[in-house]
Design an enzyme around this catalytic site. Sequence first.
Site: not given
Ligand code: APR
Length: 264
Positions: A111, A126, A195, A221
């Site tokens: 982003d 990514h 996160g 988190n």
């Molecule tokens: N502050 C901090 N963390 C948060 C918040 C917040 N306000 N809201 C949610 N989270 C946490 C959730 O608890 C979860 O652990 O953010 C995490 C989001 O997890 P995912 O959606 O799985 O994201 P991510 O781990 O970055 O995914 C990895 O997956 O789909 C692919 O390529 C995509 O880069 C991405 C990769």
Amino acid sequence: MGYKINRMTDKIKEAALILKRSKFTTAYTGAGISVESGIPPFRGDGGLWGKYDPAVLDIRYFLADPAGSWVVIKDIFYDFFSAAKPNKAHLTLARMEQEGMLGRIITQNIDNLHQEAGSRMVFEFHGNSKNLRCTHCRRTYIAGEISLDHFPPTCRECGGILKPDFVFFGEAIPQLPLTAAYEAASISDVFLIIGTTGEVMPANQIPVMAKEYGATIIEVNPQPSNYTQNITDIFLQGKATEIMEKLAVHLFSPSLDDNQDGIN
Ligand code: APR
């Protein structure tokens, strides 16, 4: 490090002290850091993969049906992302870099919000959604300069299909961020994880490698992740903006004396 600290204020202070004393800290970020900027996470409550089929981001699916994929890609990555602005968590990391407390950011996010917050040492595992790349001649375009009214958008030079310049499932990780991430894992004495669920390979191996090299793992988190019970030393449970704001109070104030041993 091994011992667990209980009260959040003590944890925040302890984490700030460790970050202040760190010779080289890497921040490793996931979708969670951008949730409070209006970008939904992929998994969990309100996650994108609850609404969309992740197959649309599989490179074979995209090449087989680029027009169909683009309908969803525009919906997810170009309508949500365009309005998003960096939040206090992004801004705190940028200030930590400026003040010499943060050596590198390894992000799974596409982003561009770390860069918009002012961070410079950002490595995008990514890729980035701000550019489109021709799948034929490899020419790149700024996404905002290409009309997304007709799908798939095509290259002005060769007519090839344009693809967002981020990593689809089934695609290789670009060499530069891969090298920068492995290097960060080997040289960092602190990894600040913000996160992420830690579910997606191979990115999720980076903090594990850092732990193996002896780094202290600080995690932010609201929910425990795959790291929390495994490698995390200090778990700061809460939203990224709230926790980073609390950390900032200690990080940027001289009162947190480096000679202070632990917590009073
Ligand atoms: N502050 C901090 N963390 C948060 C918040 C917040 N306000 N809201 C949610 N989270 C946490 C959730 O608890 C979860 O652990 O953010 C995490 C989001 O997890 P995912 O959606 O799985 O994201 P991510 O781990 O970055 O995914 C990895 O997956 O789909 C692919 O390529 C995509 O880069 C991405 C990769």
